[in-house]
Design a protein around this motif. Sequence first.
Motif, PDB file in Angstrom:
ATOM      1  N   THR A  25       0.818  -1.203   0.000  1.00 35.07           N
ATOM      2  CA  THR A  25       0.000   0.000   0.000  1.00 35.07           C
ATOM      3  C   THR A  25       0.850   1.250   0.000  1.00 35.07           C
ATOM      4  N   GLY A  26       0.323   2.266  -0.648  1.00 35.29           N
ATOM      5  CA  GLY A  26       0.877   3.603  -0.580  1.00 35.29           C
ATOM      6  C   GLY A  26      -0.104   4.456   0.202  1.00 35.29           C
ATOM      7  N   GLU A  27      -0.056   5.751   0.005  1.00 38.65           N
ATOM      8  CA  GLU A  27      -0.990   6.631   0.699  1.00 38.65           C
ATOM      9  C   GLU A  27      -2.364   6.636   0.048  1.00 38.65           C
ATOM     10  N   ARG A  28      -2.428   6.471  -1.292  1.00 36.54           N
ATOM     11  CA  ARG A  28      -3.711   6.577  -1.994  1.00 36.54           C
ATOM     12  C   ARG A  28      -4.003   5.413  -2.934  1.00 36.54           C
ATOM     13  N   VAL A  29      -3.097   4.458  -3.021  1.00 34.23           N
ATOM     14  CA  VAL A  29      -3.287   3.309  -3.909  1.00 34.23           C
ATOM     15  C   VAL A  29      -2.795   2.053  -3.216  1.00 34.23           C
ATOM     16  N   MET A  30      -3.432   0.932  -3.568  1.00 36.94           N
ATOM     17  CA  MET A  30      -3.084  -0.364  -2.992  1.00 36.94           C
ATOM     18  C   MET A  30      -3.027  -1.369  -4.128  1.00 36.94           C
ATOM     19  N   THR A  31      -2.080  -2.290  -4.062  1.00 35.30           N
ATOM     20  CA  THR A  31      -2.033  -3.383  -5.018  1.00 35.30           C
ATOM     21  C   THR A  31      -1.857  -4.686  -4.251  1.00 35.30           C
ATOM     22  N   ALA A  32      -2.446  -5.738  -4.798  1.00 36.67           N
ATOM     23  CA  ALA A  32      -2.374  -7.040  -4.145  1.00 36.67           C
ATOM     24  C   ALA A  32      -2.203  -8.118  -5.202  1.00 36.67           C
ATOM     25  N   ILE A  33      -1.455  -9.143  -4.859  1.00 41.99           N
ATOM     26  CA  ILE A  33      -1.407 -10.354  -5.671  1.00 41.99           C
ATOM     27  C   ILE A  33      -2.224 -11.390  -4.913  1.00 41.99           C
ATOM     28  N   VAL A  34      -3.202 -11.957  -5.619  1.00 39.05           N
ATOM     29  CA  VAL A  34      -4.120 -12.913  -5.009  1.00 39.05           C
ATOM     30  C   VAL A  34      -3.969 -14.252  -5.715  1.00 39.05           C
ATOM     31  N   ASP A  35      -3.746 -15.300  -4.923  1.00 39.62           N
ATOM     32  CA  ASP A  35      -3.660 -16.671  -5.441  1.00 39.62           C
ATOM     33  C   ASP A  35      -4.965 -17.368  -5.093  1.00 39.62           C
ATOM     34  N   LEU A  36      -5.649 -17.889  -6.115  1.00 37.82           N
ATOM     35  CA  LEU A  36      -6.926 -18.563  -5.916  1.00 37.82           C
ATOM     36  C   LEU A  36      -6.861 -19.962  -6.519  1.00 37.82           C
ATOM     37  N   LYS A  37      -7.260 -20.954  -5.752  1.00 39.62           N
ATOM     38  CA  LYS A  37      -7.340 -22.310  -6.283  1.00 39.62           C
ATOM     39  C   LYS A  37      -8.633 -22.438  -7.082  1.00 39.62           C
ATOM     40  N   ALA A  38      -8.630 -23.334  -8.059  1.00 33.99           N
ATOM     41  CA  ALA A  38      -9.837 -23.568  -8.856  1.00 33.99           C
ATOM     42  C   ALA A  38     -11.020 -23.811  -7.928  1.00 33.99           C
ATOM     43  N   GLY A  39     -12.122 -23.133  -8.217  1.00 35.85           N
ATOM     44  CA  GLY A  39     -13.321 -23.266  -7.403  1.00 35.85           C
ATOM     45  C   GLY A  39     -13.450 -22.228  -6.305  1.00 35.85           C
ATOM     46  N   ALA A  40     -12.392 -21.467  -6.044  1.00 35.70           N
ATOM     47  CA  ALA A  40     -12.454 -20.427  -5.009  1.00 35.70           C
ATOM     48  C   ALA A  40     -13.487 -19.381  -5.403  1.00 35.70           C
ATOM     49  N   LEU A  41     -14.267 -18.938  -4.427  1.00 34.57           N
ATOM     50  CA  LEU A  41     -15.305 -17.946  -4.679  1.00 34.57           C
ATOM     51  C   LEU A  41     -15.085 -16.726  -3.799  1.00 34.57           C
ATOM     52  N   VAL A  42     -15.068 -15.564  -4.433  1.00 37.67           N
ATOM     53  CA  VAL A  42     -15.088 -14.293  -3.718  1.00 37.67           C
ATOM     54  C   VAL A  42     -16.546 -13.831  -3.788  1.00 37.67           C
ATOM     55  N   PRO A  43     -17.267 -13.828  -2.658  1.00 34.32           N
ATOM     56  CA  PRO A  43     -18.696 -13.518  -2.673  1.00 34.32           C
ATOM     57  C   PRO A  43     -18.987 -12.107  -3.193  1.00 34.32           C
ATOM     58  N   ALA A  44     -20.219 -11.893  -3.611  1.00 31.15           N
ATOM     59  CA  ALA A  44     -20.651 -10.578  -4.118  1.00 31.15           C
ATOM     60  C   ALA A  44     -20.392  -9.503  -3.063  1.00 31.15           C
ATOM     61  N   HIS A  45     -19.836  -8.406  -3.524  1.00 31.76           N
ATOM     62  CA  HIS A  45     -19.519  -7.289  -2.646  1.00 31.76           C
ATOM     63  C   HIS A  45     -19.330  -6.033  -3.500  1.00 31.76           C
ATOM     64  N   SER A  46     -19.193  -4.909  -2.832  1.00 32.97           N
ATOM     65  CA  SER A  46     -18.838  -3.654  -3.502  1.00 32.97           C
ATOM     66  C   SER A  46     -17.996  -2.843  -2.532  1.00 32.97           C
ATOM     67  N   HIS A  47     -17.331  -1.844  -3.062  1.00 30.69           N
ATOM     68  CA  HIS A  47     -16.482  -0.990  -2.232  1.00 30.69           C
ATOM     69  C   HIS A  47     -16.312   0.355  -2.919  1.00 30.69           C
ATOM     70  N   GLU A  48     -15.931   1.337  -2.129  1.00 32.78           N
ATOM     71  CA  GLU A  48     -15.706   2.681  -2.653  1.00 32.78           C
ATOM     72  C   GLU A  48     -14.587   2.694  -3.688  1.00 32.78           C
ATOM     73  N   SER A  49     -13.605   1.843  -3.520  1.00 36.28           N
ATOM     74  CA  SER A  49     -12.420   1.859  -4.366  1.00 36.28           C
ATOM     75  C   SER A  49     -12.735   1.450  -5.797  1.00 36.28           C
ATOM     76  N   GLU A  50     -12.163   2.180  -6.738  1.00 41.09           N
ATOM     77  CA  GLU A  50     -12.136   1.726  -8.117  1.00 41.09           C
ATOM     78  C   GLU A  50     -11.108   0.597  -8.159  1.00 41.09           C
TER      79      GLU A  50
END
Length: 108
Positions: A25-50
Amino acid sequence: MARHQAWDDVPREELSSTIMRRMVTGERVMTAIVDLKAGALVPAHSHESEQITYVISGCLRFTMGDGSVIDVRSGETLVIPSHEVHSALAIEDTVDMDCFSPIREDWL
């Protein structure tokens, strides 16, 4: 002041048995590397961030709030506007990079 580090030195956070992430993270931007196994689900959501998602390898199937489905494959990106409802399903083992602005306070 500039800050330099290798991704290999960023600690992995286990979110579930199928999802791991590393963040910078910086002061105004964030980056992430995400490792997901086949079948992994990120549930429906929303956030202020673009959000900009770049799939490094694999395939993520996004379902948007309007019901549209978008498969994002290796080498492709998806730009998700602020407050857009979305979920993601890993169609295969996937590594993606997510960038957020402003930073996701809920991830800290």
